[in-house]
Design a protein around this motif. Structure first.
Motif, short mmCIF file in Angstrom:
data_model
loop_
_atom_site.label_atom_id
_atom_site.label_comp_id
_atom_site.label_asym_id
_atom_site.label_seq_id
_atom_site.Cartn_x
_atom_site.Cartn_y
_atom_site.Cartn_z
N HIS A 142 -40.59 -60.85 112.37
CA HIS A 142 -41.03 -60.37 111.05
C HIS A 142 -42.21 -61.16 110.47
N ILE A 143 -42.99 -61.79 111.34
CA ILE A 143 -44.17 -62.54 110.88
C ILE A 143 -45.33 -61.59 110.60
N LEU A 144 -45.52 -60.61 111.47
CA LEU A 144 -46.64 -59.68 111.31
C LEU A 144 -46.58 -58.88 110.00
N PRO A 145 -45.40 -58.39 109.58
CA PRO A 145 -45.37 -57.67 108.30
C PRO A 145 -45.83 -58.53 107.12
N MET A 182 -46.45 -52.19 100.07
CA MET A 182 -46.22 -50.97 100.84
C MET A 182 -46.60 -51.18 102.31
N MET A 183 -47.77 -51.81 102.55
CA MET A 183 -48.19 -52.05 103.93
C MET A 183 -47.26 -53.02 104.64
N GLY A 184 -46.74 -54.00 103.89
CA GLY A 184 -45.79 -54.93 104.48
C GLY A 184 -44.51 -54.25 104.92
N VAL A 185 -43.99 -53.37 104.06
CA VAL A 185 -42.76 -52.64 104.38
C VAL A 185 -42.98 -51.70 105.56
N MET A 186 -44.10 -50.97 105.55
CA MET A 186 -44.41 -50.05 106.65
C MET A 186 -44.54 -50.80 107.98
N SER A 187 -45.09 -52.01 107.92
CA SER A 187 -45.33 -52.79 109.14
C SER A 187 -44.05 -53.23 109.82
N PHE A 190 -43.70 -50.42 112.30
CA PHE A 190 -44.81 -50.14 113.20
C PHE A 190 -44.76 -51.02 114.45
N LYS A 191 -45.37 -50.51 115.52
CA LYS A 191 -45.55 -51.33 116.72
C LYS A 191 -46.47 -52.50 116.38
N SER A 192 -46.19 -53.63 117.02
CA SER A 192 -46.92 -54.86 116.69
C SER A 192 -48.42 -54.72 116.90
N ILE A 193 -48.83 -53.99 117.93
CA ILE A 193 -50.25 -53.86 118.21
C ILE A 193 -50.97 -53.08 117.11
N LEU A 194 -50.25 -52.14 116.50
CA LEU A 194 -50.83 -51.38 115.38
C LEU A 194 -50.99 -52.28 114.16
N VAL A 195 -50.01 -53.14 113.92
CA VAL A 195 -50.09 -54.07 112.79
C VAL A 195 -51.21 -55.09 113.03
#
Length: 252
Positions: A142-145, A182-187, A190-195
């Motif tokens: 959960h680092i990427l989000p 919102m972007m954090g929650v969506m991430s 999402f696949k990591s590469i998309l984030v």
């Protein structure tokens, strides 16, 4: 139509990935991360003219602020007339409020298209990069989000600081936080590469916003303060002899 866009972007991404692999990058995870970095860089270079135009619009808004304040004061009890006069002021000075929003909105359709591009890539489960165990799955740590939320907020924060406040009373700080959240929650889904694409794009956008918007706005604000100080000193210097002469006449 949308599928055609997805196929077009998939072709570009596959070509970039094949080129990077052909350059000797054998690590699967690293090759995909480099491909997404180059892809992001290309997208941001294409968007750069819109950023430059938006920066000019923002500086234009800064210059018309004295007139804007007069209009706000004059029509503070008549919102309809206030909006009409503000729109007229924008038109007369070739300034557009929407101009600053376009660069931030353009990456969103690309993000949606890339979502489907990566959905179609099969057979590469387990491609890892740094702490990310699988680039084509959500980040288990959960680092990427969190990075996605922060990288979304920072350029919008700089833009807000560089943009004069508007008469409609919109709280841009709240909007920036809502967008970042919102972007954090969506991430998280999402696949990591998309984030990673989103984070890389935001980092590039932060650099552009700093040099195109924030830094010039701060420079202009400091110059305006220095000009006001010099003006005040001049007024005081002119007033002092008058006051001295007035005191002498009173003594007589």
């Amino acid at each position: 139509m949308f599928q055609s866009i997805v196929d077009f972007m998939k072709g570009i991404f596959d070509s970039l990935h094949n080129f990077i692999v052909g350059m000797g990058v054998s690590d699967v995870g690293l090759s995909y991360v480099l491909a997404i970095f180059v892809f992001t860089l290309i997208i941001r270079i294409l968007i750069l003219p819109f950023n430059i135009k938006a920066a000019k619009s923002t500086r234009g808004m800064q210059k018309i602020q004295p007139e804007m304040k007069k209009i706000q004061e004059k029509y503070k009890d008549d919102p309809q007339k206030l909006n009409a006069e503000v729109m007229k002021l924008y038109k007369d000075n070739n300034v557009s409020m929407a101009g600053g929003c376009v660069p931030s909105l353009l990456p969103l359709p690309i993000l949606m298209a890339l979502y489907y591009v990566f959905m179609e890539i099969q057979g590469i489960e387990g491609a890892s990069f740094l702490w990310i165990k699988d680039l084509f799955a959500p980040d288990s740590l959960h680092i990427l989000p969190i990075l996605a939320a922060l990288s979304t907020y920072i350029p919008s924060y700089l833009m807000t600081k560089a943009t004069p406040s508007q008469p409609n009373g919109m709280n841009m700080g709240t909007m920036n936080l809502a967008m970042a959240g919102m972007m954090g929650v969506m991430s998280w889904q999402f696949k990591s590469i998309l984030v990673l694409y989103w984070i890389m794009g935001n980092l590039i956008q932060t650099i552009q916003t700093y040099f195109l918007n924030y830094r010039p706005a701060i420079k202009e604000a400091n110059e305006a303060k220095e000009s006001k100080v010099e003006s005040d000193k001049f007024v005081m210097a002119v007033e002092e002899p008058k006051n001295s002469a007035s005191k002498k006449r009173k003594k007589k």
